[in-house]
Motif scaffolding. Structure first.
Motif, mmCIF file in Angstrom:
data_model
loop_
_atom_site.group_PDB
_atom_site.id
_atom_site.type_symbol
_atom_site.label_atom_id
_atom_site.label_comp_id
_atom_site.label_asym_id
_atom_site.label_seq_id
_atom_site.Cartn_x
_atom_site.Cartn_y
_atom_site.Cartn_z
ATOM 1 N N GLY A 46 0.767 -1.232 0.000
ATOM 2 C CA GLY A 46 0.000 0.000 0.000
ATOM 3 C C GLY A 46 0.797 1.280 0.000
ATOM 4 O O GLY A 46 0.223 2.363 0.153
ATOM 5 N N ASN A 47 2.128 1.187 -0.207
ATOM 6 C CA ASN A 47 2.939 2.401 -0.252
ATOM 7 C C ASN A 47 4.103 2.171 -1.204
ATOM 8 O O ASN A 47 4.324 1.054 -1.698
ATOM 9 C CB ASN A 47 3.448 2.767 1.144
ATOM 10 C CG ASN A 47 3.729 4.249 1.297
ATOM 11 O OD1 ASN A 47 3.842 4.995 0.314
ATOM 12 N ND2 ASN A 47 3.836 4.708 2.537
ATOM 13 N N TYR A 48 4.852 3.238 -1.485
ATOM 14 C CA TYR A 48 6.020 3.099 -2.357
ATOM 15 C C TYR A 48 7.010 2.106 -1.738
ATOM 16 O O TYR A 48 7.231 2.103 -0.517
ATOM 17 C CB TYR A 48 6.695 4.460 -2.550
ATOM 18 C CG TYR A 48 5.779 5.546 -3.059
ATOM 19 C CD1 TYR A 48 5.189 5.462 -4.313
ATOM 20 C CD2 TYR A 48 5.500 6.675 -2.277
ATOM 21 C CE1 TYR A 48 4.350 6.457 -4.774
ATOM 22 C CE2 TYR A 48 4.669 7.685 -2.735
ATOM 23 C CZ TYR A 48 4.085 7.571 -3.984
ATOM 24 O OH TYR A 48 3.247 8.564 -4.449
ATOM 25 N N ASN A 49 7.587 1.262 -2.586
ATOM 26 C CA ASN A 49 8.512 0.227 -2.134
ATOM 27 C C ASN A 49 9.750 0.855 -1.486
ATOM 28 O O ASN A 49 10.523 1.554 -2.149
ATOM 29 C CB ASN A 49 8.906 -0.639 -3.337
ATOM 30 C CG ASN A 49 9.760 -1.821 -2.943
ATOM 31 O OD1 ASN A 49 10.885 -1.660 -2.488
ATOM 32 N ND2 ASN A 49 9.214 -3.017 -3.128
ATOM 33 N N GLU A 50 9.940 0.609 -0.205
ATOM 34 C CA GLU A 50 10.997 1.273 0.559
ATOM 35 C C GLU A 50 12.388 0.921 0.038
ATOM 36 O O GLU A 50 13.254 1.794 -0.084
ATOM 37 C CB GLU A 50 10.890 0.906 2.042
ATOM 38 C CG GLU A 50 9.701 1.543 2.744
ATOM 39 C CD GLU A 50 9.714 1.272 4.239
ATOM 40 O OE1 GLU A 50 10.767 0.845 4.760
ATOM 41 O OE2 GLU A 50 8.671 1.490 4.875
ATOM 42 N N LYS A 51 12.626 -0.360 -0.226
ATOM 43 C CA LYS A 51 13.958 -0.770 -0.689
ATOM 44 C C LYS A 51 14.293 -0.118 -2.023
ATOM 45 O O LYS A 51 15.416 0.368 -2.236
ATOM 46 C CB LYS A 51 14.048 -2.288 -0.809
ATOM 47 C CG LYS A 51 15.428 -2.770 -1.274
ATOM 48 C CD LYS A 51 15.487 -4.275 -1.417
ATOM 49 C CE LYS A 51 16.897 -4.724 -1.795
ATOM 50 N NZ LYS A 51 17.384 -4.079 -3.042
ATOM 51 N N MET A 52 13.314 -0.098 -2.926
ATOM 52 C CA MET A 52 13.558 0.502 -4.235
ATOM 53 C C MET A 52 13.754 2.013 -4.123
ATOM 54 O O MET A 52 14.530 2.591 -4.883
ATOM 55 C CB MET A 52 12.410 0.169 -5.187
ATOM 56 C CG MET A 52 12.304 -1.308 -5.514
ATOM 57 S SD MET A 52 10.945 -1.643 -6.665
ATOM 58 C CE MET A 52 10.865 -3.431 -6.585
ATOM 59 N N ILE A 53 13.051 2.647 -3.176
ATOM 60 C CA ILE A 53 13.269 4.077 -2.919
ATOM 61 C C ILE A 53 14.732 4.317 -2.551
ATOM 62 O O ILE A 53 15.400 5.214 -3.100
ATOM 63 C CB ILE A 53 12.350 4.577 -1.782
ATOM 64 C CG1 ILE A 53 10.896 4.645 -2.244
ATOM 65 C CG2 ILE A 53 12.835 5.933 -1.258
ATOM 66 C CD1 ILE A 53 10.518 5.858 -3.046
ATOM 67 N N LYS A 54 15.246 3.529 -1.618
ATOM 68 C CA LYS A 54 16.638 3.684 -1.174
ATOM 69 C C LYS A 54 17.611 3.391 -2.317
ATOM 70 O O LYS A 54 18.610 4.107 -2.482
ATOM 71 C CB LYS A 54 16.921 2.766 0.012
ATOM 72 C CG LYS A 54 16.162 3.159 1.277
ATOM 73 C CD LYS A 54 16.393 2.161 2.397
ATOM 74 C CE LYS A 54 15.598 2.547 3.640
ATOM 75 N NZ LYS A 54 15.753 1.537 4.726
ATOM 76 N N ASP A 55 17.326 2.346 -3.100
ATOM 77 C CA ASP A 55 18.200 2.005 -4.231
ATOM 78 C C ASP A 55 18.253 3.146 -5.240
ATOM 79 O O ASP A 55 19.323 3.470 -5.777
ATOM 80 C CB ASP A 55 17.701 0.725 -4.912
ATOM 81 C CG ASP A 55 17.922 -0.523 -4.066
ATOM 82 O OD1 ASP A 55 18.721 -0.456 -3.110
ATOM 83 O OD2 ASP A 55 17.293 -1.557 -4.362
#
Length: 533
Positions: free
Chosen positions: A196-205
């Motif tokens: 339900g939210n932006y993918n955290e790991k991909m945000i960091k990557d």
């Protein structure tokens, strides 16, 4: 209840504000649909427009976005006044939707940094390819993050000034409410979604990736907040009401549901948000969406992973091109009729030509069409060239000609559907169709049934399509009563719905498969045309 009594009852509902409004920015039309809380249409407003190619970018000027919204609402207001003698002042709830993806980029002063980039732009191949590899998740060319990263790769100056990145629906919602929020379905066209939210790991990557290139980008600060269907997304401000309604009659304070993309409104409009359901939305572009029980077995560049408006995973095959070339040919026949002094009614003309296709050869007699006005991601083309081809021995007649163009309108999306239905063995309980392609009864619907080799249903509300679906999402906001979205659609909106279902014809299916083999082989001609024309 007689007609006069019905009209009086509807007038009372409108006066009391027991209504919901959906406004959708489509590719060729901005449309507003006002409904009562059962989903019945009370009024409609429209504004026709077309995208333009400016400095290599498919766009709509910001001024026309604003003007189109106002004129669309004015059209609705006048429609309501003419039908019911009521001035539209109160609205129970409302919502904004628009063609998905693309990029609207703003600086801290709220100034647009680059022309609005629509879904039709396909100049982001390098960015999409690299992000897909890094994320191990398909990033389509039209997604917002692909546009942002392509700007990084191209060393565009505006990246360092970027303060708000959003889709068209999210932008209009912000103009009306002051809230930087987005529905989860539209958010899934901005950046990959997880839980339900932006993918955290991909945000960091991503942030590490661009930092290494000299850009300090904080995506969670740039992107609008993700909300789900039924969440409160703010209310119409006094400034927003004045911006929308030039007559000054519309009252502020209307609650708004989360803004959505046209994929999500298409799911709602066809009652296709539950697992195992699917729908095909066909207009200027075309997309097929199947709601999944589990993820796909592997990454496919031809398939987007998005969500329903309430967050369930959806596999989507999206094609940029559907009816543009088909419409252009119908207009040619209109000009031909006018040469003979015949004033052709467009609805009748479409009906005659579409129905003529039914008598054509099942494989179109050797004719071949590509309606590629723009690039087409499913077949890996960054630009398009509308083409019609035939062999000397082909059976060149009107029926085959129209059938070929109708098949071609489904051609690219069928390549994606075949991956889901044949390779991934995705099971669907029903396929629903909506959008302009299905306005002529039964014809395109029967060809879609052949394409998916499954029954296809078109509801009576299909002609209103996404704007009606947006109005229903707005109604859900204030009438959900602890129901899930799928329960609300089944129990309230579609409980008495009528529609037409067509079973696939085995001969049509075989003919379309033969056409598609020729279609896929002929893509080399299309690719060569892009190179030389």
């Amino acid at each position: 209840m007689g007609n006069e009594a019905i009209c009086s009852e509807k007038s009372r509902l409108i006066k009391q504000g027991r209504t919901s409004l959906g406004i959708e920015f489509g590719s060729t039309r901005i449309k507003a649909v006002l409904v009562d809380f059962s989903g019945e249409v009370l009024g409609v407003g429209v504004y026709d427009w077309e995208n333009s190619l400016k400095d290599g970018i498919w766009t709509y000027p910001l001024e026309e976005i604003h003007a189109g919204l106002k004129k669309c609402y004015t059209s609705l207001r006048k429609n309501v006044e003419e039908k019911y003698g009521v001035t539209l002042k109160k609205i129970g709830s409302m919502g904004i939707s628009a063609m998905m993806h693309g990029l609207m980029a703003f600086d801290k002063e709220g100034m647009l940094l680059t022309p609005f980039k629509t879904w039709r732009n396909s100049d982001t191949e390098d960015a999409a390819d690299e992000l897909t590899r890094i994320f191990n998740f398909n990033i389509p060319l039209r997604w917002t993050i692909a546009h942002i990263y392509q700007a990084v790769l191209d060393k565009k100056d505006y990246v360092k000034e970027l303060e708000f990145a959003v889709t068209l629906a999210g932008y209009i919602h912000f103009k009306l409410t002051g809230e930087r929020v987005i529905g989860v379905g539209d958010a899934a066209g901005i950046f990959p979604i997880e839980n339900g939210n932006y993918n955290e790991k991909m945000i960091k990557d991503f942030e590490k990736l661009v930092l290494d290139k000299g850009y300090h980008v904080k995506l969670m600060e740039l992107f609008p907040k993700v909300l789900s269907a039924g969440d409160n997304a703010g209310s119409l401000t006094s400034e927003g009401a004045a911006f929308l309604d030039e007559s000054g009659n519309l009252e502020a304070g209307v609650p708004l549901c989360p803004p959505e993309g046209d994929a999500g409104t298409g799911m709602v409009a066809t009652n296709s948000v539950a697992v195992g359901t699917g729908n095909v939305s066909a207009g200027t572009s075309i997309f097929a969406m199947l709601v999944l029980e589990k993820g796909l077995s592997k990454l496919y560049r031809e398939i987007d992973m998005v969500t329903t408006p309430d967050g369930y995973p959806v596999a989507m095959a999206h094609a940029n091109n559907c009816t543009s070339d088909l419409n252009a040919w119908v207009n040619i026949f209109k000009e031909f009729a006018e040469l003979f002094g015949i004033k052709a009614d467009m609805g009748e003309l479409y009906g005659k030509l579409y129905n003529a296709s039914l008598s054509g050869d099942k494989d179109c007699g050797g004719l071949l069409s590509y309606g590629y006005y723009s690039g087409e991601g499913i077949v890996h083309l960054n630009e398009g060239r509308p083409l019609f081809a035939r062999m000397p021995e082909s059976k060149f007649n009107l029926a085959n000609f129209m059938r070929s163009h109708l098949y071609a309108s489904l051609g690219a999306v069928k390549i994606g559907l075949d991956i889901l239905l044949k390779d991934e063995k995705v099971k669907v309980t029903k396929i629903m169709g909506h959008g302009g392609l299905f306005k002529t009864p039964l014809v395109a619907q029967s060809y879609l049934a052949a394409a998916v080799n499954a029954p296809v249903t078109v509801m009576d509300t299909a002609g209103e399509g996404g704007p009606w679906g947006m109005a229903v999402l707005a109604s859900y906001l204030i009438n959900k009563d602890n129901m899930s979205l799928s329960e609300y659609l089944e129990k309230i909106i579609f409980k008495d719905a009528k529609g037409t279902t067509i079973e696939p014809d085995v001969r049509d299916a075989a003919g379309l498969e033969a056409y598609m083999e020729r279609y896929k082989a002929g893509l080399e001609v299309e690719k060569r045309a892009v190179e030389v024309l």
